[in-house]
Scaffold this active site. Structure first.
Site, short mmCIF file in Angstrom:
data_model
loop_
_atom_site.label_atom_id
_atom_site.label_comp_id
_atom_site.label_asym_id
_atom_site.label_seq_id
_atom_site.Cartn_x
_atom_site.Cartn_y
_atom_site.Cartn_z
N GLU A 126 0.84 -1.21 0.00
CA GLU A 126 0.00 0.00 0.00
C GLU A 126 0.87 1.26 0.00
OE1 GLU A 126 -2.40 -0.19 3.55
OE2 GLU A 126 -3.20 -2.17 3.05
N LYS A 128 2.24 4.51 1.30
CA LYS A 128 2.21 5.03 2.68
C LYS A 128 1.88 6.52 2.62
CE LYS A 128 4.85 4.99 6.97
NZ LYS A 128 4.86 6.42 7.30
N ASP A 130 1.20 10.27 3.55
CA ASP A 130 1.85 11.17 4.49
C ASP A 130 0.81 12.10 5.11
OD1 ASP A 130 3.88 12.24 5.91
OD2 ASP A 130 4.83 13.28 4.24
N TYR A 238 -7.28 1.87 5.94
CA TYR A 238 -6.36 0.79 5.58
C TYR A 238 -6.12 -0.25 6.66
CZ TYR A 238 -3.30 4.18 7.92
OH TYR A 238 -2.77 5.07 8.80
N LYS A 326 10.63 2.91 3.11
CA LYS A 326 10.66 4.35 2.89
C LYS A 326 11.30 4.72 1.56
CE LYS A 326 9.13 6.55 6.22
NZ LYS A 326 9.74 6.88 7.45
N CYS A 420 28.73 41.44 10.75
CA CYS A 420 27.31 41.10 10.72
C CYS A 420 26.67 41.70 9.47
CB CYS A 420 26.63 41.67 11.97
SG CYS A 420 24.83 41.55 11.90
N CYS A 423 24.00 44.66 10.81
CA CYS A 423 24.41 45.93 11.44
C CYS A 423 25.89 46.25 11.22
CB CYS A 423 24.10 45.88 12.93
SG CYS A 423 25.18 44.76 13.83
N CYS A 438 27.05 37.81 16.02
CA CYS A 438 27.16 39.26 15.87
C CYS A 438 27.34 39.86 17.25
CB CYS A 438 25.88 39.78 15.24
SG CYS A 438 25.69 41.55 15.40
N CYS A 444 21.95 45.97 16.75
CA CYS A 444 21.68 45.14 15.57
C CYS A 444 20.18 44.94 15.42
CB CYS A 444 22.38 43.79 15.71
SG CYS A 444 22.08 42.71 14.31
S1 IVH Z 1 -0.75 0.47 8.70
C1 IVH Z 1 -0.02 -1.52 12.62
N1 IVH Z 1 -1.00 1.47 6.29
O1 IVH Z 1 2.19 5.24 8.80
C2 IVH Z 1 -0.08 -0.89 11.30
N2 IVH Z 1 -0.11 2.86 7.99
O2 IVH Z 1 4.61 4.59 10.35
C3 IVH Z 1 -0.72 0.42 11.34
N3 IVH Z 1 0.40 5.14 7.27
O3 IVH Z 1 0.86 5.57 12.01
C4 IVH Z 1 -0.44 1.27 10.20
N4 IVH Z 1 -0.26 4.90 5.18
O4 IVH Z 1 -0.18 6.98 10.14
C5 IVH Z 1 -0.60 1.69 7.55
N5 IVH Z 1 -1.32 2.25 4.13
C6 IVH Z 1 -0.93 2.46 5.38
C7 IVH Z 1 -0.44 3.71 5.81
C8 IVH Z 1 -0.02 3.87 7.13
C9 IVH Z 1 0.23 5.74 6.08
C10 IVH Z 1 0.95 5.80 8.46
C11 IVH Z 1 0.11 5.66 9.71
C12 IVH Z 1 1.00 5.01 10.73
C13 IVH Z 1 2.35 5.29 10.19
C14 IVH Z 1 3.31 4.23 10.66
#
Ligand code: IVH
Length: 694
Positions: A126, A128, A130, A238, A326, A420, A423, A438, A444
């Site tokens: 999935e 991830k 942000d 998710y 990551k 600086c 000033c 400075c 300043c």
């Molecule tokens: S699963 C025990 N799935 O990532 C598993 N987390 O670093 C629970 N996050 O706190 C998380 N996309 O805020 C899961 N597809 C995804 C996600 C996801 C973003 C975030 C979530 C979690 C953090 C963990």
């Protein structure tokens, strides 16, 4: 049909039935409108439903249920968020940074479960997202509670705010478990984020959000749900939290159930047969990343089978059955046009890069931090160089390396200036320290407000009414630039101040009186107020004790700028003043503008009182250890402490057998009890004042 029964003729039972029907119908239209983007009724018809709902609720407020459509927007602001204990902890994820890390993760899963070589491990991969994670609780298919992650065990109740989210079903489609807790991510789409920031800028808002994640977090944590309702928040679900019955054997199946119930599930999610497919997914998503409509920072892999998840369990705060792969920080190449220096409020000089603007991870970057001079020298960054910059999440963009073969001929190593940029005072970098500062202090522009606030503060000149806000105001309006200006304020700007918004005859006069009262000041406060680096209250007192008068001290300090002088020798010989503190004092006095500012200030004062060393031998508390506890009436704790120290006492923070006196104000607590137990002399505030002769 009940629909036609006028609201004022409904019985409570009919009203309850009608409200349930309306809630369901409105939720259905909401889903059609927001999720399928295919409304089945006109706006006017929809409004009629909502109005009828509101009218019935107004007559029967006791029937307003947790899923009432009227609670979706515009509820009254909260005092603060309530706390919610998660039925199951909200875990975080372990990280993987390379393909090998991911293979290792799957290897661990296999070993843990004792799987045969040829047994496939299905993984759900999935994106991830942000954003920020959220827990959503449904009872009998109705949304009842929404909570932030918090520390994983306890989060904040943001139910009211979530009700306005278009992606969040208030009621689930079809049959639902008695209890269902779903987890997901609140986020903001990039386009929504940009539009919102532009609107904020156009409306003259001072603060813009730095990125979609911050915008989402800031928008969700609003105490007034009506504000959240106006922010474009999105949601992907998710994961499963608590559930009262089994609805799926695998995570993949569970995601399908989520969709059926009406939740948004990311349609990029894939079921992968083995680690190779999972890694292929990661790399293809990585390539698409910049084009996605939302920010992602990696890919999450989850073991698909729920029975395996249960066996795998968790280590500390993360599950063994999932990991987050990551993405590397996003990098880009660009040209370092210029190295500039900024000056912080404390005088610290920080070099930064002015770059040929470049897009990194969807954001245009034209400046980046260079940390400090040593880093520039170490990495040999030169103006004109092609450099690699990177941006990771919230972090300020950084310059990470030079592309050596693109260096233009004639590029010179960068040399820090010892001046600086604001000033033009001398800027010094003490041996062994990373930061240049400075020395302009009070003169300043970058530092003067901070310095003036310090000057007027309680333990310095103690000018009541001249706190941060007013100093800032008087500086920005050009009324005070230096400490001496404070003492010129009444003479020059009395009429102006009295006519300012929020000011009047009385308030202005009060401030002038407070300023006038400080035309007589003690030498230790005077020294402390100048804001010389490393010269705090204690050092101010030490200097006052050693030099006796302002004239003597100033003359000696001017001479001490010469490190061969007797005065320098004397300064560093004072107990508790080492070469480092002495060096800062000397640097301060080496600057002509500081001397001018002091001269000017002294000219505006009536008197600087000599700080006479109390005859400590005669002092009744010389050498005694004193502890203050509880609140004192006639003086502050800081004053009491300073007073005791000036009479030769040591002030301790806790009571022990070595304590001589405990001075107990009102509401004294455990220290008083302890003093009683140890038989230490306890004095009331009155007795204490009597002892030290007031
Ligand atoms: S699963 C025990 N799935 O990532 C598993 N987390 O670093 C629970 N996050 O706190 C998380 N996309 O805020 C899961 N597809 C995804 C996600 C996801 C973003 C975030 C979530 C979690 C953090 C963990």
């Amino acid at each position: 049909m009940s629909k036609h029964v006028p609201v004022d003729q409904l019985t409570p039972l009919e009203a309850a039935v009608e409200l349930a029907r309306l809630a369901e119908e409105i939720a259905r239209h909401d889903r059609a409108y927001y999720q399928a983007d295919a409304p089945v009724v006109s706006d006017a018809e929809y409004d009629t439903l909502r109005q009828r709902n509101a009218a019935i609720e107004a007559r029967f407020p006791e029937l307003i249920g947790p899923d009432s459509p009227s609670r979706r927007v515009g509820a009254a602001p909260l005092e603060g968020f309530g706390k919610v204990r998660h039925a199951r902890p909200m875990l975080s994820l372990d990280n993987a940074f390379s393909d090998d890390d991911v293979r290792e993760f799957v290897g661990r899963v296999r070993r843990f479960l004792g799987l045969a070589e040829d047994k496939a491990v299905e993984l759900v991969a999935e994106p991830k997202i942000d954003g920020l994670s959220i827990s959503l609780r449904y009872e009998n298919g109705v949304f009842v509670l929404g909570a932030t992650r918090g520390d994983g065990t306890e989060g904040e109740d943001v139910t009211a705010n979530l009700r306005s989210l278009k992606d969040l079903p208030q009621r689930l489609n079809g049959p639902a478990p008695k209890v269902l807790e779903v987890r997901g991510e609140i986020y903001m789409r990039r386009a929504d984020f940009l539009t919102m920031n532009e609107a904020r800028a156009a409306a003259g808002e001072k603060t813009l959000f730095a990125n979609p994640r911050n915008a989402a977090a800031g928008s969700l944590r609003q105490l007034d749900p009506a504000i959240t309702a106006r922010r474009p928040l999105s949601l992907f679900c998710y994961a499963l939290g608590e559930i009262s019955e089994t609805v799926a054997e695998t995570h993949w199946e569970f995601l399908a159930r989520l969709r059926d119930w009406g939740f948004k599930v990311n349609d990029r999610i894939r079921l992968c047969h083995g680690v190779d497919e999972a890694l292929a997914f990661y790399h293809s998503v990585g390539e698409e990343r910049a084009q996605l409509p939302y920010d992602i920072d990696g890919v999450v892999y989850k073991v698909d089978r729920f029975d395996w998840q249960a066996r795998l369990g968790q280590v500390s705060r993360s599950p063994r059955w999932a990991t987050a792969h990551k993405f590397p920080a996003e990098q880009a190449q660009t040209i370092l046009r210029k190295i500039d220096v900024s000056v912080g409020r404390t005088g610290a000089l920080t070099p930064f890069a002015i770059l040929e603007p470049v897009t990194v991870g969807g954001v245009v970057v034209s400046r980046a931090t260079l940390h400090n001079e040593d880093e520039i020298a170490r990495k040999d960054f030169r103006e004109g160089d092609t450099v690699i910059i990177q941006r990771a999440g919230d972090v300020i963009p950084q310059v990470v390396a030079v592309v050596a073969d693109k260096r233009p001929p004639g590029a010179e190593p960068w040399r820090p200036k010892d001046e600086c940029p604001i000033c033009h005072s001398h800027a010094v970098k003490p041996e062994g320290e990373a930061i240049r500062r400075c020395t302009g202090g009070l003169t300043c522009d970058a530092q003067v407000v901070e310095r003036l606030i310090h000057f007027a503060s309680r333990n310095a000149f103690d000018i009541e009414g001249l706190g941060e806000k007013n100093v800032e105001f008087l500086y920005r309006t050009g009324r005070i630039h230096s400490p001496a200006d404070i003492f010129r304020l009444e003479e020059r700007h009395a009429d102006w101040l009295k006519s300012q918004p929020g000011w009047g005859e009385r308030s202005a006069q009060k401030l002038f009186d407070a300023i006038r009262a400080r035309r007589i000041i003690s030498l230790d406060r005077f020294i402390f107020a100048l804001g010389i680096r490393q010269v705090g209250e204690a050092t101010g007192r030490l200097l006052a004790l050693n030099y006796h008068s302002a004239e003597a001290w100033r003359a000696a300090m001017r001479m001490a700028t010469n490190r061969d002088s007797d005065e320098w020798g004397h300064l560093i010989s004072i107990d508790q003043i080492g070469p480092s503190v002495a060096g800062d004092i000397a640097d301060f006095f080496a600057e002509q503008h500081n001397l001018t500012a002091i001269e000017d200030l002294v000219g505006r004062l009536d008197r600087i009182d000599n700080f006479t060393a109390p005859a400590t031998a005669e002092s009744p508390i010389a050498g005694k250890t004193v502890v203050f506890t509880g609140s004192l009436q006639s003086l502050t704790r800081d004053e009491a402490k300073a007073r005791a120290q000036s009479l030769g006492a040591k002030v301790a923070g806790s009571v022990s057998a070595k304590t001589d006196y405990v001075v107990a104000g009102s509401d004294a607590g455990s220290k008083l009890t302890k003093a009683r137990d140890l038989g230490v002399t306890i004095l009331t505030e009155e007795e204490w004042l009597e002892l030290i002769g007031r």
